[in-house]
Design an enzyme around this catalytic site. Structure first.
Site, PDB file in Angstrom:
ATOM      1  N   HIS A 219     -24.910 -17.215  99.767  1.00 56.98           N
ATOM      2  CA  HIS A 219     -24.782 -18.549  98.690  1.00 56.98           C
ATOM      3  C   HIS A 219     -23.283 -18.761  99.036  1.00 56.98           C
ATOM      4  O   HIS A 219     -22.472 -17.946  99.468  1.00 56.98           O
ATOM      5  CB  HIS A 219     -25.721 -18.528  97.286  1.00 56.98           C
ATOM      6  CG  HIS A 219     -24.641 -16.777  96.702  1.00 56.98           C
ATOM      7  ND1 HIS A 219     -24.267 -15.793  96.643  1.00 56.98           N
ATOM      8  CD2 HIS A 219     -23.342 -17.911  95.774  1.00 56.98           C
ATOM      9  CE1 HIS A 219     -23.772 -15.244  96.508  1.00 56.98           C
ATOM     10  NE2 HIS A 219     -23.298 -16.349  94.754  1.00 56.98           N
TER      11      HIS A 219
ATOM     12  N   HIS B  87     -20.668 -18.837  97.601  1.00 53.24           N
ATOM     13  CA  HIS B  87     -19.678 -18.324  96.750  1.00 53.24           C
ATOM     14  C   HIS B  87     -18.683 -17.477  97.881  1.00 53.24           C
ATOM     15  O   HIS B  87     -18.758 -16.889  98.866  1.00 53.24           O
ATOM     16  CB  HIS B  87     -19.806 -17.624  95.718  1.00 53.24           C
ATOM     17  CG  HIS B  87     -20.204 -18.326  94.235  1.00 53.24           C
ATOM     18  ND1 HIS B  87     -21.173 -17.656  93.573  1.00 53.24           N
ATOM     19  CD2 HIS B  87     -19.547 -19.424  94.282  1.00 53.24           C
ATOM     20  CE1 HIS B  87     -21.262 -19.269  92.395  1.00 53.24           C
ATOM     21  NE2 HIS B  87     -20.660 -19.614  92.418  1.00 53.24           N
TER      22      HIS B  87
ATOM     23  N   ASP C  45     -16.457 -15.361  97.535  1.00 49.68           N
ATOM     24  CA  ASP C  45     -16.179 -14.025  97.856  1.00 49.68           C
ATOM     25  C   ASP C  45     -18.246 -13.383  99.040  1.00 49.68           C
ATOM     26  O   ASP C  45     -17.591 -12.519  98.867  1.00 49.68           O
ATOM     27  CB  ASP C  45     -16.016 -13.144  96.631  1.00 49.68           C
ATOM     28  CG  ASP C  45     -17.625 -13.478  95.881  1.00 49.68           C
ATOM     29  OD1 ASP C  45     -17.594 -14.625  95.261  1.00 49.68           O
ATOM     30  OD2 ASP C  45     -18.039 -12.696  95.278  1.00 49.68           O
ATOM     31  N   HIS C  46     -18.377 -14.517  99.343  1.00 49.29           N
ATOM     32  CA  HIS C  46     -19.628 -14.438  99.965  1.00 49.29           C
ATOM     33  C   HIS C  46     -19.198 -14.798 101.418  1.00 49.29           C
ATOM     34  O   HIS C  46     -20.098 -14.441 102.068  1.00 49.29           O
ATOM     35  CB  HIS C  46     -20.846 -14.550  99.430  1.00 49.29           C
ATOM     36  CG  HIS C  46     -20.855 -13.773  98.085  1.00 49.29           C
ATOM     37  ND1 HIS C  46     -22.159 -12.923  98.494  1.00 49.29           N
ATOM     38  CD2 HIS C  46     -20.910 -13.718  97.255  1.00 49.29           C
ATOM     39  CE1 HIS C  46     -22.027 -12.429  96.616  1.00 49.29           C
ATOM     40  NE2 HIS C  46     -20.971 -13.021  95.988  1.00 49.29           N
TER      41      HIS C  46
ATOM     42  N   HIS D  19     -28.412 -18.314  89.637  1.00 47.96           N
ATOM     43  CA  HIS D  19     -26.854 -17.818  89.906  1.00 47.96           C
ATOM     44  C   HIS D  19     -26.211 -19.078  90.678  1.00 47.96           C
ATOM     45  O   HIS D  19     -25.364 -19.900  89.937  1.00 47.96           O
ATOM     46  CB  HIS D  19     -26.293 -16.711  90.677  1.00 47.96           C
ATOM     47  CG  HIS D  19     -25.214 -16.662  91.233  1.00 47.96           C
ATOM     48  ND1 HIS D  19     -24.900 -15.750  89.699  1.00 47.96           N
ATOM     49  CD2 HIS D  19     -24.385 -16.775  92.523  1.00 47.96           C
ATOM     50  CE1 HIS D  19     -23.237 -15.511  90.822  1.00 47.96           C
ATOM     51  NE2 HIS D  19     -23.169 -15.948  91.884  1.00 47.96           N
TER      52      HIS D  19
ATOM     53  N   ASP E  90     -25.859 -12.020  94.516  1.00 43.54           N
ATOM     54  CA  ASP E  90     -25.431 -11.847  93.272  1.00 43.54           C
ATOM     55  C   ASP E  90     -26.927 -12.444  92.519  1.00 43.54           C
ATOM     56  O   ASP E  90     -26.555 -13.004  90.943  1.00 43.54           O
ATOM     57  CB  ASP E  90     -24.676 -13.057  93.453  1.00 43.54           C
ATOM     58  CG  ASP E  90     -22.946 -12.098  93.614  1.00 43.54           C
ATOM     59  OD1 ASP E  90     -23.296 -11.166  94.388  1.00 43.54           O
ATOM     60  OD2 ASP E  90     -22.359 -13.213  93.493  1.00 43.54           O
TER      61      ASP E  90
ATOM     62  N   HIS F  42     -22.562  -6.580  94.652  1.00 46.48           N
ATOM     63  CA  HIS F  42     -21.390  -6.025  93.632  1.00 46.48           C
ATOM     64  C   HIS F  42     -21.952  -4.576  92.688  1.00 46.48           C
ATOM     65  O   HIS F  42     -23.027  -4.301  92.611  1.00 46.48           O
ATOM     66  CB  HIS F  42     -21.230  -6.995  92.482  1.00 46.48           C
ATOM     67  CG  HIS F  42     -20.470  -8.167  93.242  1.00 46.48           C
ATOM     68  ND1 HIS F  42     -18.817  -8.934  93.300  1.00 46.48           N
ATOM     69  CD2 HIS F  42     -21.378  -9.301  93.947  1.00 46.48           C
ATOM     70  CE1 HIS F  42     -19.233  -9.687  93.308  1.00 46.48           C
ATOM     71  NE2 HIS F  42     -20.033 -10.131  93.801  1.00 46.48           N
TER      72      HIS F  42
HETATM   73 FE    FE Z   1     -19.851 -12.869  94.388  1.00 40.94          FE
HETATM   74 ZN    ZN Z   2     -22.034 -15.560  93.636  1.00 41.41          ZN
END
Ligand code: FE
Ligand code: ZN
Length: 256
Positions: A54, A56, A58-59, A113, A130, A168
């Site tokens: 996805h 975001h 941090d991905h 999410h 996530d 995570h």
């Molecule tokens: Fe994340």
């Molecule tokens: Zn995320």
């Protein structure tokens, strides 16, 4: 050549899962390139593909630097034009094969999410980003509780022994909430002891499995009488469906 899966740590609590054989590797959700490049160098591996679940940061934040180091490798990801680097956009039911590793995946759309969220399922396991965490699930940033409930149902329909690779390490914090919701769940109590020991040794609690999550994860246990009683008490209302219980449980966790 056999394929293994290793966690590459990033940021505070992200795992960039690395699928590898002796010569090649593929990473899932590289939010940061630096630890991946170090891992490739240390293990003399050639990065051969990137998988994205996805949008975001941090991905996705490491994609550009990884493509600079390994040009022209495929980047698989969801139907989201905002993630410009994706070369193959995937939908529910699509299949892909990582040629150098001989690993196959089918794609599950799991909105909740985020709306673009997908998961990758194959013999090697489930990479669910996530959406599903151990003893928890992702926050609903874009989707509705109903969408997330249905997405989680897709994941729990997979074989019980499926290895579950989440992005995570949220397990201990999730267990604290799960205990408040279902304090008599013996599987959860046992899991807390185990997870705590792992974390004290700085070992990941992941991968989990579908079977374990069905036993300990409150978001998959909206049928549990104890859980329903506690959610109703927290809400000051009597909820009449598993889906309504799920929605209330998710907002309870948001404020926990
Ligand atoms: Fe994340
Ligand atoms: Zn995320």
């Amino acid at each position: 050549m056999s394929v293994s899966v290793s966690p590459i740590k990033a940021f505070n609590d992200n795992y960039i899962w690395c699928l590898r054989n002796q010569t090649h590797c593929t990473v899932v959700d590289p939010g940061d390139a630096a630890p991946v490049l170090t891992y490739c160098q240390d293990n003399q591996l050639t990065l051969s593909a990137i998988l994205i679940t996805h949008h975001h940061w941090d991905h996705t934040g490491g994609i550009d630097a990884l493509l600079a180091a390994f040009p022209d490798i495929p980047v698989y990801g969801p139907q989201n034009k905002d993630i410009k680097q994706i070369t193959t956009r995937l939908s529910q039911g699509d299949n892909l094969k990582l040629a150098q590793l001989g690993v196959r995946f089918s794609v599950l759309e799991v909105p909740g999410h985020t709306l673009d969220h997908i998961a990758y399922y194959g013999d090697i396991g489930l990479f669910c980003g996530d959406t599903l965490f151990s003893a928890g699930c992702g926050r609903l940033f874009e989707g509705s509780p109903q969408q997330m409930f249905q997405s989680l149902a897709k994941l729990t329909a997979l074989p019980a022994d499926t290895a579950v690779y989440c992005t995570h390490e949220y397990t201990m914090a999730n267990i604290t909430f799960a205990e408040a919701v279902e304090p008599s769940n013996q599987a959860l109590i046992d899991y807390k002891h185990w997870a705590n020991e792992q974390r004290e040794k700085n070992i990941p609690t992941l991968p989990s499995s579908i079977q374990r999550e069905l036993a300990v994860n409150p978001f998959l246990r909206c049928h549990s009488a104890e859980l329903v009683t506690n959610v109703n008490q927290n809400m000051g209302a009597t909820l009449t469906s598993e889906q309504a219980t799920f929605a209330s449980l998710r907002s309870w966790k948001d404020n926990f």
